[in-house]
Motif scaffolding. Structure first.
Motif, PDB file in Angstrom:
ATOM      1  N   ALA A  36       0.809  -1.213   0.000  1.00 26.76           N
ATOM      2  CA  ALA A  36       0.000   0.000   0.000  1.00 26.76           C
ATOM      3  C   ALA A  36       0.846   1.269   0.000  1.00 26.76           C
ATOM      4  CB  ALA A  36      -0.906  -0.006   1.226  1.00 26.76           C
ATOM      5  N   ALA A  37       2.160   1.158  -0.106  1.00 25.57           N
ATOM      6  CA  ALA A  37       3.063   2.315  -0.063  1.00 25.57           C
ATOM      7  C   ALA A  37       3.329   2.825  -1.479  1.00 25.57           C
ATOM      8  CB  ALA A  37       4.372   1.909   0.608  1.00 25.57           C
ATOM      9  N   PRO A  38       3.920   4.024  -1.596  1.00 26.30           N
ATOM     10  CA  PRO A  38       4.279   4.534  -2.932  1.00 26.30           C
ATOM     11  C   PRO A  38       5.272   3.597  -3.622  1.00 26.30           C
ATOM     12  CG  PRO A  38       4.525   6.248  -1.268  1.00 26.30           C
ATOM     13  CD  PRO A  38       4.255   4.972  -0.540  1.00 26.30           C
ATOM     14  N   THR A  39       5.257   3.643  -4.933  1.00 24.88           N
ATOM     15  CA  THR A  39       6.163   2.791  -5.702  1.00 24.88           C
ATOM     16  C   THR A  39       7.264   3.644  -6.336  1.00 24.88           C
ATOM     17  OG1 THR A  39       4.744   2.978  -7.642  1.00 24.88           O
ATOM     18  CG2 THR A  39       4.417   1.052  -6.231  1.00 24.88           C
ATOM     19  N   ARG A  40       8.366   3.004  -6.623  1.00 25.17           N
ATOM     20  CA  ARG A  40       9.512   3.681  -7.225  1.00 25.17           C
ATOM     21  C   ARG A  40       9.099   4.329  -8.543  1.00 25.17           C
ATOM     22  NH1 ARG A  40      14.811   0.343  -7.162  1.00 25.17           N
ATOM     23  NH2 ARG A  40      14.497   0.876  -4.989  1.00 25.17           N
ATOM     24  N   GLY A  41       9.493   5.586  -8.720  1.00 24.91           N
ATOM     25  CA  GLY A  41       9.204   6.296  -9.958  1.00 24.91           C
ATOM     26  C   GLY A  41       8.028   7.250  -9.861  1.00 24.91           C
ATOM     27  N   GLN A  42       7.193   7.134  -8.843  1.00 25.99           N
ATOM     28  CA  GLN A  42       6.072   8.069  -8.693  1.00 25.99           C
ATOM     29  C   GLN A  42       6.613   9.464  -8.402  1.00 25.99           C
ATOM     30  OE1 GLN A  42       3.646   6.212  -5.567  1.00 25.99           O
ATOM     31  NE2 GLN A  42       2.013   6.028  -7.071  1.00 25.99           N
ATOM     32  N   THR A  43       5.857  10.473  -8.770  1.00 24.75           N
ATOM     33  CA  THR A  43       6.273  11.846  -8.516  1.00 24.75           C
ATOM     34  C   THR A  43       5.798  12.293  -7.133  1.00 24.75           C
ATOM     35  OG1 THR A  43       4.272  12.805  -9.440  1.00 24.75           O
ATOM     36  CG2 THR A  43       6.098  12.407 -10.974  1.00 24.75           C
ATOM     37  N   THR A  44       6.347  13.414  -6.677  1.00 25.73           N
ATOM     38  CA  THR A  44       5.924  13.963  -5.381  1.00 25.73           C
ATOM     39  C   THR A  44       4.438  14.312  -5.414  1.00 25.73           C
ATOM     40  OG1 THR A  44       6.680  16.143  -6.092  1.00 25.73           O
ATOM     41  CG2 THR A  44       8.187  14.864  -4.730  1.00 25.73           C
ATOM     42  N   ALA A  49      -1.009  13.314  -3.617  1.00 22.54           N
ATOM     43  CA  ALA A  49      -2.413  13.140  -4.001  1.00 22.54           C
ATOM     44  C   ALA A  49      -2.991  11.850  -3.409  1.00 22.54           C
ATOM     45  CB  ALA A  49      -2.544  13.121  -5.520  1.00 22.54           C
ATOM     46  N   ARG A  50      -2.200  10.792  -3.382  1.00 19.84           N
ATOM     47  CA  ARG A  50      -2.704   9.498  -2.896  1.00 19.84           C
ATOM     48  C   ARG A  50      -2.664   9.372  -1.375  1.00 19.84           C
ATOM     49  NH1 ARG A  50      -0.458   3.452  -4.191  1.00 19.84           N
ATOM     50  NH2 ARG A  50      -2.023   2.390  -2.965  1.00 19.84           N
ATOM     51  N   PHE A  51      -1.595   9.871  -0.733  1.00 18.67           N
ATOM     52  CA  PHE A  51      -1.410   9.657   0.701  1.00 18.67           C
ATOM     53  C   PHE A  51      -1.603  10.912   1.536  1.00 18.67           C
ATOM     54  CE2 PHE A  51       1.078   6.428  -1.492  1.00 18.67           C
ATOM     55  CZ  PHE A  51       0.587   5.278  -0.910  1.00 18.67           C
ATOM     56  N   GLY A  52      -1.822  12.051   0.892  1.00 21.12           N
ATOM     57  CA  GLY A  52      -1.996  13.297   1.615  1.00 21.12           C
ATOM     58  C   GLY A  52      -0.660  13.918   1.978  1.00 21.12           C
ATOM     59  N   ALA A  53      -0.744  15.002   2.727  1.00 29.77           N
ATOM     60  CA  ALA A  53       0.477  15.693   3.136  1.00 29.77           C
ATOM     61  C   ALA A  53       1.239  14.831   4.149  1.00 29.77           C
ATOM     62  CB  ALA A  53       0.135  17.043   3.756  1.00 29.77           C
ATOM     63  N   PRO A  69      23.362  13.379  -5.619  1.00 31.45           N
ATOM     64  CA  PRO A  69      22.098  14.100  -5.772  1.00 31.45           C
ATOM     65  C   PRO A  69      21.502  14.486  -4.414  1.00 31.45           C
ATOM     66  CG  PRO A  69      21.758  11.770  -6.102  1.00 31.45           C
ATOM     67  CD  PRO A  69      23.240  11.973  -5.958  1.00 31.45           C
ATOM     68  N   VAL A  70      20.655  15.492  -4.432  1.00 29.50           N
ATOM     69  CA  VAL A  70      19.935  15.903  -3.225  1.00 29.50           C
ATOM     70  C   VAL A  70      18.785  14.920  -3.009  1.00 29.50           C
ATOM     71  CG1 VAL A  70      18.582  17.731  -2.155  1.00 29.50           C
ATOM     72  CG2 VAL A  70      20.538  18.307  -3.588  1.00 29.50           C
ATOM     73  N   ILE A  71      18.681  14.390  -1.793  1.00 32.11           N
ATOM     74  CA  ILE A  71      17.631  13.434  -1.428  1.00 32.11           C
ATOM     75  C   ILE A  71      16.662  14.121  -0.461  1.00 32.11           C
ATOM     76  CG2 ILE A  71      17.133  11.190  -0.375  1.00 32.11           C
ATOM     77  CD1 ILE A  71      18.768  11.017  -2.994  1.00 32.11           C
ATOM     78  N   HIS A  72      15.383  14.092  -0.807  1.00 34.95           N
ATOM     79  CA  HIS A  72      14.334  14.643   0.047  1.00 34.95           C
ATOM     80  C   HIS A  72      13.618  13.485   0.730  1.00 34.95           C
ATOM     81  CE1 HIS A  72      14.700  18.678  -1.688  1.00 34.95           C
ATOM     82  NE2 HIS A  72      14.961  18.038  -2.821  1.00 34.95           N
ATOM     83  N   ARG A  73      13.208  13.685   1.994  1.00 32.68           N
ATOM     84  CA  ARG A  73      12.555  12.613   2.762  1.00 32.68           C
ATOM     85  C   ARG A  73      11.252  13.119   3.355  1.00 32.68           C
ATOM     86  NH1 ARG A  73      17.071  11.908   6.916  1.00 32.68           N
ATOM     87  NH2 ARG A  73      17.042  14.146   6.597  1.00 32.68           N
ATOM     88  N   TRP A  74      10.191  12.368   3.116  1.00 29.39           N
ATOM     89  CA  TRP A  74       8.885  12.668   3.684  1.00 29.39           C
ATOM     90  C   TRP A  74       8.512  11.541   4.633  1.00 29.39           C
ATOM     91  CZ3 TRP A  74       5.184  14.386  -0.834  1.00 29.39           C
ATOM     92  CH2 TRP A  74       5.678  15.562  -1.410  1.00 29.39           C
ATOM     93  N   VAL A  75       8.075  11.891   5.833  1.00 29.08           N
ATOM     94  CA  VAL A  75       7.712  10.899   6.845  1.00 29.08           C
ATOM     95  C   VAL A  75       6.190  10.812   6.946  1.00 29.08           C
ATOM     96  CG1 VAL A  75       7.920  10.229   9.261  1.00 29.08           C
ATOM     97  CG2 VAL A  75       9.831  11.373   8.119  1.00 29.08           C
ATOM     98  N   LYS A  85      15.241  14.375  -6.777  1.00 33.76           N
ATOM     99  CA  LYS A  85      14.528  15.391  -7.564  1.00 33.76           C
ATOM    100  C   LYS A  85      13.062  15.277  -7.183  1.00 33.76           C
ATOM    101  CE  LYS A  85      18.013  15.565 -11.107  1.00 33.76           C
ATOM    102  NZ  LYS A  85      18.370  15.364 -12.475  1.00 33.76           N
ATOM    103  N   SER A  86      12.195  14.864  -8.076  1.00 29.03           N
ATOM    104  CA  SER A  86      10.774  14.763  -7.716  1.00 29.03           C
ATOM    105  C   SER A  86      10.249  13.337  -7.880  1.00 29.03           C
ATOM    106  CB  SER A  86       9.952  15.716  -8.585  1.00 29.03           C
ATOM    107  OG  SER A  86      10.013  15.307  -9.944  1.00 29.03           O
ATOM    108  N   ARG A  87      11.130  12.353  -7.905  1.00 28.81           N
ATOM    109  CA  ARG A  87      10.728  10.955  -8.107  1.00 28.81           C
ATOM    110  C   ARG A  87      11.064  10.097  -6.893  1.00 28.81           C
ATOM    111  NH1 ARG A  87       7.555   9.994 -12.626  1.00 28.81           N
ATOM    112  NH2 ARG A  87       8.116  11.538 -14.178  1.00 28.81           N
ATOM    113  N   VAL A  88      10.172   9.146  -6.576  1.00 27.14           N
ATOM    114  CA  VAL A  88      10.406   8.205  -5.472  1.00 27.14           C
ATOM    115  C   VAL A  88      11.545   7.275  -5.870  1.00 27.14           C
ATOM    116  CG1 VAL A  88       9.417   6.295  -4.139  1.00 27.14           C
ATOM    117  CG2 VAL A  88       7.999   8.258  -4.716  1.00 27.14           C
ATOM    118  N   ILE A  89      12.535   7.160  -4.971  1.00 28.55           N
ATOM    119  CA  ILE A  89      13.617   6.206  -5.212  1.00 28.55           C
ATOM    120  C   ILE A  89      13.575   5.048  -4.214  1.00 28.55           C
ATOM    121  CG2 ILE A  89      15.177   7.791  -6.370  1.00 28.55           C
ATOM    122  CD1 ILE A  89      16.680   8.053  -3.668  1.00 28.55           C
TER     123      ILE A  89
END
Length: 108
Positions: A36-44, A49-53, A69-75, A85-89
């Motif tokens: 049920a989690a995001p998959t690799r390659g999805q955009t931010t 949109a799917r999981f909310g803020a 590269p710069v890595i962003h992390r959302w909890v 960048k803007s893709r799930v890795i």
């Protein structure tokens, strides 16, 4: 012969008793939650949109050199999403409880 006849039912009872107290393994829980989690390659935008803020957006890491590269992390409550960048890795499950042995929480 009578010892064997007595030992077989006892072994069978012990086998049944052990399975009645089985816990959910970390592997089983992770497979269910990662489905049920995001998959690799999805955009931010897709993830939001799917999981909310997210509960928290951690400070970006990396980027000191061109090849890093710069890595962003959302909890989120159940997992942490890593973006390049803007893709799930990658997606990493958070611990369900303090007693659970699993991945360490992200460095803040």
């Amino acid at each position: 012969m009578s010892r064997r006849a007595l030992a077989l039912p006892l072994i069978a009872l012990l086998g049944l008793a052990g399975s009645a107290f089985a816990d959910t393994l970390l592997i089983e829980r992770s497979q269910e939650q990662l489905a049920a989690a995001p998959t690799r390659g999805q955009t931010t935008a897709d993830v939001e949109a799917r999981f909310g803020a997210p509960q928290q957006k951690l400070e970006p890491r990396g980027g000191q050199k061109r090849q890093w590269p710069v890595i962003h992390r959302w909890v989120y409550p159940g997992f942490t999403v890593y973006f390049e960048k803007s893709r799930v890795i990658d997606v990493v499950l958070n611990k369900a409880s303090a007693e659970e042995i699993g991945p360490k929480p992200p460095i803040r």
